[in-house]
Motif scaffolding. Structure first.
Motif, PDB file in Angstrom:
ATOM      1  N   GLU A 113     -58.310  -5.787  56.538  1.00 54.64           N
ATOM      2  CA  GLU A 113     -59.352  -5.465  55.552  1.00 54.64           C
ATOM      3  C   GLU A 113     -58.701  -5.154  54.196  1.00 54.64           C
ATOM      4  O   GLU A 113     -59.076  -5.717  53.167  1.00 54.64           O
ATOM      5  CB  GLU A 113     -60.151  -4.241  56.079  1.00 54.64           C
ATOM      6  N   ASN A 116     -56.102  -8.401  53.194  1.00 51.85           N
ATOM      7  CA  ASN A 116     -56.552  -9.794  53.136  1.00 51.85           C
ATOM      8  C   ASN A 116     -58.072  -9.883  52.993  1.00 51.85           C
ATOM      9  O   ASN A 116     -58.663 -10.898  53.350  1.00 51.85           O
ATOM     10  CB  ASN A 116     -56.080 -10.558  54.387  1.00 51.85           C
ATOM     11  N   LYS A 119     -60.398 -11.326  55.633  1.00 52.43           N
ATOM     12  CA  LYS A 119     -60.410 -12.767  55.985  1.00 52.43           C
ATOM     13  C   LYS A 119     -59.420 -13.038  57.127  1.00 52.43           C
ATOM     14  O   LYS A 119     -58.496 -12.266  57.369  1.00 52.43           O
ATOM     15  CB  LYS A 119     -60.031 -13.600  54.758  1.00 52.43           C
ATOM     16  N   LYS A 120     -59.615 -14.176  57.789  1.00 52.74           N
ATOM     17  CA  LYS A 120     -58.825 -14.468  58.988  1.00 52.74           C
ATOM     18  C   LYS A 120     -57.333 -14.592  58.704  1.00 52.74           C
ATOM     19  O   LYS A 120     -56.935 -15.189  57.692  1.00 52.74           O
ATOM     20  CB  LYS A 120     -59.311 -15.774  59.610  1.00 52.74           C
ATOM     21  N   PRO A 145     -60.013 -10.277  62.794  1.00 52.49           N
ATOM     22  CA  PRO A 145     -60.272 -11.643  62.307  1.00 52.49           C
ATOM     23  C   PRO A 145     -58.999 -12.490  62.366  1.00 52.49           C
ATOM     24  O   PRO A 145     -58.091 -12.318  61.549  1.00 52.49           O
ATOM     25  CB  PRO A 145     -60.731 -11.445  60.853  1.00 52.49           C
ATOM     26  N   GLU A 147     -57.359 -16.503  63.101  1.00 53.15           N
ATOM     27  CA  GLU A 147     -57.596 -17.934  63.269  1.00 53.15           C
ATOM     28  C   GLU A 147     -56.852 -18.428  64.511  1.00 53.15           C
ATOM     29  O   GLU A 147     -57.410 -19.043  65.389  1.00 53.15           O
ATOM     30  CB  GLU A 147     -57.101 -18.657  62.019  1.00 53.15           C
TER      31      GLU A 147
END
Ligand code: SAM
Length: 285
Positions: A113, A116, A119-120, A145, A147
């Motif tokens: 958080e 980044n 974001k993943k 999060p 990928e």
């Protein structure tokens, strides 16, 4: 300095710092450039990526990550490795943060958080074998999060993660991993690619997290309790395995009724069921 992946450079660094390998931290450092390249390719690391590396060791893979990713956070438990990383092998990379912490105690959601924007991220690791499963399950269950997770694990564990019903490797780990991610074994890695040599062969596995879970269940904890109970008693039929571990909650008749509702035979064994079928059973109960 040259890349550490050259064994001569690795030995030089270890001698310079009089580094003593810690068995309890599962320290086997990579010394094969082809394996490093395969990991980077499998993880599909590029300049847009925020990467968390678990256990950088002396920074062999971290060097490659820093050069290929936008931002790297390396989390290392062994405080004796921190000066090597900060003052020597990773000095000069301005897209790197080194954190001296146990990955199991770090609040990764907070880190993602703050650093980044939620974001993943991608996770890369050459994991100590004894904590492979707890680390991976924590990454999944805390809903960080992510990928993809590209990890070096014991070959046998990689095969268990990837296998399906009716094979000897199929079990609770296969189902847990496949509920959260799509596994793909990217490389098999022999013992001589590490210093010191481990006792077992390894494999690089990439786990690509599902955008949407492959099955829908109201209570995934119940589904995983059923899965654990059935594989705790591999030799028993499913009804007997479930009765043994979950008899407090469900009578044998109720379990038989649920099996019938799902269209399973009374003699079915847990190892024959797919994830979808465990999900159906969990809904039926
Ligand atoms: N990435 C390096 C490489 O490939 O050469 C080192 C891999 S070595 C198998 C595992 C690394 O993870 C070691 O550096 C060890 O100290 C570190 N480690 C072990 N347990 C850890 C934990 N709970 N949290 C963070 N790092 C850990």
């Amino acid at each position: 300095m040259g890349y550490l992946v050259d064994p001569k450079e690795t030995i030089e660094i270890l001698n310079k710092y009089r580094f003593v390998f810690q068995k309890r931290f599962g320290q086997n450092f990579l010394i094969d450039v082809h394996v490093l390249e395969k990991i980077l390719r499998a993880a599909d690391i590029n300049k847009d990526d925020f990467v968390v590396e678990i256990g950088p060791g002396i920074g062999t893979m971290t060097q490659f990550l820093c050069e290929n990713a936008r931002e790297v956070v390396a989390v290392e438990i062994d405080k004796n490795l921190i000066p090597i990383l900060e003052e020597d092998t990773l000095k000069g990379y301005d897209n790197l943060t080194i954190i001296n912490e146990d990955i199991l105690k770090l609040d990764l959601n907070k880190l993602v958080e703050e650093r980044n924007g939620g974001k993943k991220i991608k996770v890369v690791a050459n994991l100590p074998y004894y904590i492979t499963t707890p680390i991976i399950m924590q990454l999944f269950e805390e809903h960080i999060p992510i990928e993809n997770i590209t990890v070096m694990v014991q070959q046998e564990v990689a095969e268990r993660m990837q296998s399906g019903p009716g094979t000897k490797d199929y079990g609770a780990l296969s189902l847990a991993v496949q509920y959260y991610a799509q596994p793909y074994i990217a490389a098999y890695v022999p013992q001589n690619c590490f210093m010191p040599r481990p006792n077992v062969s390894s494999a690089v596995i990439r786990l690509t997290l599902h955008e949407e879970k492959p099955v829908r269940v109201k209570d995934d904890r119940l589904m995983f309790s059923l899965i654990r109970a059935s594989f705790n008693h591999r030799r028993k039929t499913l009804v007997n395995g479930l009765s043994a571990d979950m008899g407090k909650f469900y009578t044998k008749d109720r379990i038989l009724e649920a099996l019938k509702k799902c269209g399973f035979k009374e003699t079915v064994r847990g190892e024959e069921l797919t994830l979808q079928q465990f999900a159906e059973l969990s809904e039926a109960l």
